[in-house]
Motif scaffolding. Structure first.
Motif, mmCIF file in Angstrom:
data_model
loop_
_atom_site.group_PDB
_atom_site.id
_atom_site.type_symbol
_atom_site.label_atom_id
_atom_site.label_comp_id
_atom_site.label_asym_id
_atom_site.label_seq_id
_atom_site.Cartn_x
_atom_site.Cartn_y
_atom_site.Cartn_z
ATOM 1 N N GLN A 251 -21.686 -21.494 48.780
ATOM 2 C CA GLN A 251 -21.087 -22.685 48.753
ATOM 3 C C GLN A 251 -19.606 -22.721 48.194
ATOM 4 N N LEU A 252 -19.159 -21.323 47.658
ATOM 5 C CA LEU A 252 -17.938 -21.294 47.011
ATOM 6 C C LEU A 252 -16.751 -20.979 48.542
ATOM 7 N N PRO A 253 -15.668 -21.810 48.099
ATOM 8 C CA PRO A 253 -14.443 -21.639 49.010
ATOM 9 C C PRO A 253 -14.271 -20.078 49.547
ATOM 10 N N ASP A 254 -13.787 -19.723 50.689
ATOM 11 C CA ASP A 254 -13.578 -18.561 50.937
ATOM 12 C C ASP A 254 -12.447 -17.801 50.178
ATOM 13 N N ASP A 255 -11.708 -18.514 49.538
ATOM 14 C CA ASP A 255 -10.296 -18.083 48.680
ATOM 15 C C ASP A 255 -10.668 -17.750 47.430
ATOM 16 N N ILE A 256 -12.028 -17.849 46.973
ATOM 17 C CA ILE A 256 -12.528 -17.198 45.802
ATOM 18 C C ILE A 256 -12.239 -15.688 45.899
ATOM 19 N N PRO A 257 -11.560 -15.215 44.536
ATOM 20 C CA PRO A 257 -11.491 -13.742 44.459
ATOM 21 C C PRO A 257 -12.877 -13.048 44.171
ATOM 22 N N ILE A 258 -13.160 -11.888 44.741
ATOM 23 C CA ILE A 258 -14.324 -11.287 44.295
ATOM 24 C C ILE A 258 -14.182 -9.792 43.838
ATOM 25 N N SER A 259 -13.010 -9.435 44.316
ATOM 26 C CA SER A 259 -12.655 -7.793 43.586
ATOM 27 C C SER A 259 -11.350 -7.847 43.380
ATOM 28 N N ALA A 260 -10.781 -7.083 42.442
ATOM 29 C CA ALA A 260 -9.301 -6.793 42.117
ATOM 30 C C ALA A 260 -9.249 -5.489 41.523
ATOM 31 N N ASN A 261 -8.261 -4.622 41.905
ATOM 32 C CA ASN A 261 -8.205 -3.314 41.568
ATOM 33 C C ASN A 261 -6.682 -3.088 41.418
ATOM 34 N N ILE A 262 -6.138 -2.400 40.525
ATOM 35 C CA ILE A 262 -4.778 -2.100 40.135
ATOM 36 C C ILE A 262 -4.376 -0.965 41.084
ATOM 37 N N ALA A 263 -3.311 -1.252 41.941
ATOM 38 C CA ALA A 263 -2.937 -0.177 42.784
ATOM 39 C C ALA A 263 -1.459 0.470 42.237
ATOM 40 N N ASP A 264 -1.053 0.032 41.250
ATOM 41 C CA ASP A 264 0.038 0.730 40.789
ATOM 42 C C ASP A 264 0.671 -0.137 39.583
ATOM 43 N N ILE A 265 1.628 0.537 38.857
ATOM 44 C CA ILE A 265 2.311 0.024 37.821
ATOM 45 C C ILE A 265 3.792 -0.298 38.193
ATOM 46 N N GLU A 266 4.652 -1.039 37.622
ATOM 47 C CA GLU A 266 5.978 -1.248 38.053
ATOM 48 C C GLU A 266 6.661 -1.762 36.799
ATOM 49 N N HIS B 42 9.713 -3.720 30.574
ATOM 50 C CA HIS B 42 8.377 -3.872 30.552
ATOM 51 C C HIS B 42 7.523 -3.553 31.798
ATOM 52 N N PHE B 43 6.202 -3.193 31.688
ATOM 53 C CA PHE B 43 5.771 -2.971 33.116
ATOM 54 C C PHE B 43 4.601 -3.803 33.478
ATOM 55 N N VAL B 44 4.482 -3.893 34.496
ATOM 56 C CA VAL B 44 3.447 -4.919 35.302
ATOM 57 C C VAL B 44 2.532 -4.166 36.046
ATOM 58 N N PHE B 45 1.330 -4.599 36.185
ATOM 59 C CA PHE B 45 0.190 -3.887 36.956
ATOM 60 C C PHE B 45 0.124 -4.583 38.401
ATOM 61 N N VAL B 46 0.219 -4.052 39.318
ATOM 62 C CA VAL B 46 0.194 -4.409 40.492
ATOM 63 C C VAL B 46 -1.325 -4.421 41.052
ATOM 64 N N ILE B 47 -1.771 -5.380 41.198
ATOM 65 C CA ILE B 47 -3.227 -5.823 41.649
ATOM 66 C C ILE B 47 -3.524 -6.318 42.950
ATOM 67 N N GLU B 48 -4.384 -5.277 43.783
ATOM 68 C CA GLU B 48 -4.974 -5.698 45.019
ATOM 69 C C GLU B 48 -5.963 -6.850 44.800
ATOM 70 N N VAL B 49 -6.141 -8.049 45.312
ATOM 71 C CA VAL B 49 -7.038 -9.005 45.229
ATOM 72 C C VAL B 49 -7.835 -9.017 46.472
ATOM 73 N N LEU C 19 -1.406 -9.088 46.990
ATOM 74 C CA LEU C 19 -0.909 -8.549 45.887
ATOM 75 C C LEU C 19 -0.626 -9.365 44.857
ATOM 76 N N ILE C 20 -0.945 -9.248 43.381
ATOM 77 C CA ILE C 20 -0.186 -10.180 42.425
ATOM 78 C C ILE C 20 0.215 -9.194 41.379
ATOM 79 N N TYR C 21 1.167 -9.645 40.625
ATOM 80 C CA TYR C 21 1.981 -8.972 39.586
ATOM 81 C C TYR C 21 1.560 -9.447 38.081
ATOM 82 N N ARG C 22 0.827 -8.789 37.393
ATOM 83 C CA ARG C 22 0.543 -9.357 35.948
ATOM 84 C C ARG C 22 0.810 -8.272 34.808
ATOM 85 N N ARG C 23 1.479 -8.891 33.871
ATOM 86 C CA ARG C 23 1.580 -8.150 32.536
ATOM 87 C C ARG C 23 0.306 -8.215 31.704
#
Length: 339
Positions: free
Chosen positions: A15-30, A38-45, A54-58
């Motif tokens: 019943q959840l909308p299709d835009d709900i994230p189901i997995s996330a993995n760090i692809a790199d740091i920048e 400072h460094f951020v984690f580049v995350i593939e969602v 891709l999202i960028y999170r500290r």
């Protein structure tokens, strides 16, 4: 059966909308630049509907999310009936080389995100969880440098059926086509005027990704009217306004600084930032006092005084309330030196 598989076997997950994230993995740091680097984690969602972005999170954004989750769903919360065993976030590290610390955190943060996205559906629907994993306009405008850890990209998109659950149609971000659009490449989505397009991600400020009638692709924002937009996310980028003086001419420059508006920089970090921006070593930093005179900054105490004096001034969103005036180091004409 793993916890994630158990979750996906439950009917309420469908019943959840299709835009709900189901997995996330760090692809790199920048490395990013604020008052200091400072460094951020580049995350593939990946979402339930098959979209990837891709999202960028500290690390501090992970830490803030965990604090909110513990307050809301932790065992000590007696105000709501919904509690769960939250994953453990790797602890803060205060000493060490920043890049090495970021590299060291990758396996633990990957495990943290996997556990978080395997929690019950009411956690996945939590506003702070959704905002953390959404691709903001800032995220979509970034250009990834390497993506060293990213597996080969594949795409299998599950479309949102017009006959699907009512919950999907009400909650999912979507847009209505204003004009016909015919894609020029296989990546672009074709549609007719008045089609309802379910939005999967924001590519950049001009293009979106969506799905209609089983097809998925990107399309220009100017061809649609947004019915329900993506949840708002606070952009981590704030702006520092500088006035640069050269001879008798001053120019205004807004510098992007990925720091909270409440942060006070060290004098040496602020000076180094200005030297990089204006490509000059022989500069001086100043601020205007209440009488309108320029006051030169020479130490951390001067910076603290500048920040305190600006606290009561009107402020704009994403703009530091204090302003810098950058002058030539040996130019004393800018100061009020009249006896």
């Amino acid at each position: 059966m793993t916890q994630a598989q158990q979750l996906r076997a439950e009917s309420d997950f469908e019943q959840l909308p299709d835009d709900i994230p189901i997995s996330a993995n760090i692809a790199d740091i920048e490395e990013k630049k604020g008052f200091t680097s400072h460094f951020v984690f580049v995350i593939e969602v990946k979402t339930k509907g098959g979209a990837k972005y891709l999202i960028y999170r500290r690390y501090r954004q992970f830490y803030a999310l965990q604090a909110k989750m513990e307050e809301r769903f932790g065992p000590d919360n007696k105000t709501i009936p919904f509690t769960c065993n939250l994953p453990i976030l790797p602890a803060k590290v205060y000493v060490g080389v920043k890049q090495e610390i970021a590299e060291m955190r990758i396996p633990a943060l990957n495990a943290y995100m996997k556990s978080l996205l395997s929690l019950p559906v009411w956690v996945l629907m939590d506003e702070d969880v959704r905002i953390f994993f959404y691709q903001s306009p800032y995220d979509s405008e970034q250009v990834p440098q390497a993506l060293r850890r990213l597996r080969p990209r594949t795409r299998k998109v599950k479309s949102i059926s017009p006959q699907g659950p009512k919950f999907d149609r009400i909650e999912a971000p979507r847009a209505e086509a204003l004009f016909d659009f015919t894609g020029n490449t296989k990546l672009e989505l074709s549609f007719k005027a008045e089609d309802v397009i379910f939005l999967l991600s924001r590519i950049n400020k001009d293009w979106l990704e969506g799905t209609v009638r089983g097809a998925t692709g990107i399309f220009p924002l100017s061809f649609v009217k947004i019915i329900k937009d993506f949840p708002e996310e606070d952009d981590s980028t704030n702006w520092l306004r500088c006035y640069y003086y050269e001879d008798t001419i001053s120019t205004i420059k807004d510098i992007a600084v990925e720091e909270d508006l409440s942060n006070t920089p060290l004098f040496k970090d602020l000076l180094e930032l200005m030297r990089r921006e204006f490509q000059r070593e022989d500069i001086a930093l100043n601020y205007r006092d209440a009488e309108g005179d320029l006051i030169r900054l020479l130490s951390d105490d001067d910076v603290n005084l500048m920040v305190r004096q600006a606290q009561g001034l009107p402020s704009q969103k994403h703009l530091f309330p204090w302003k810098l005036h950058v002058t030539q180091k040996d130019d004393y004409r800018v100061y009020n030196t009249v006896p």
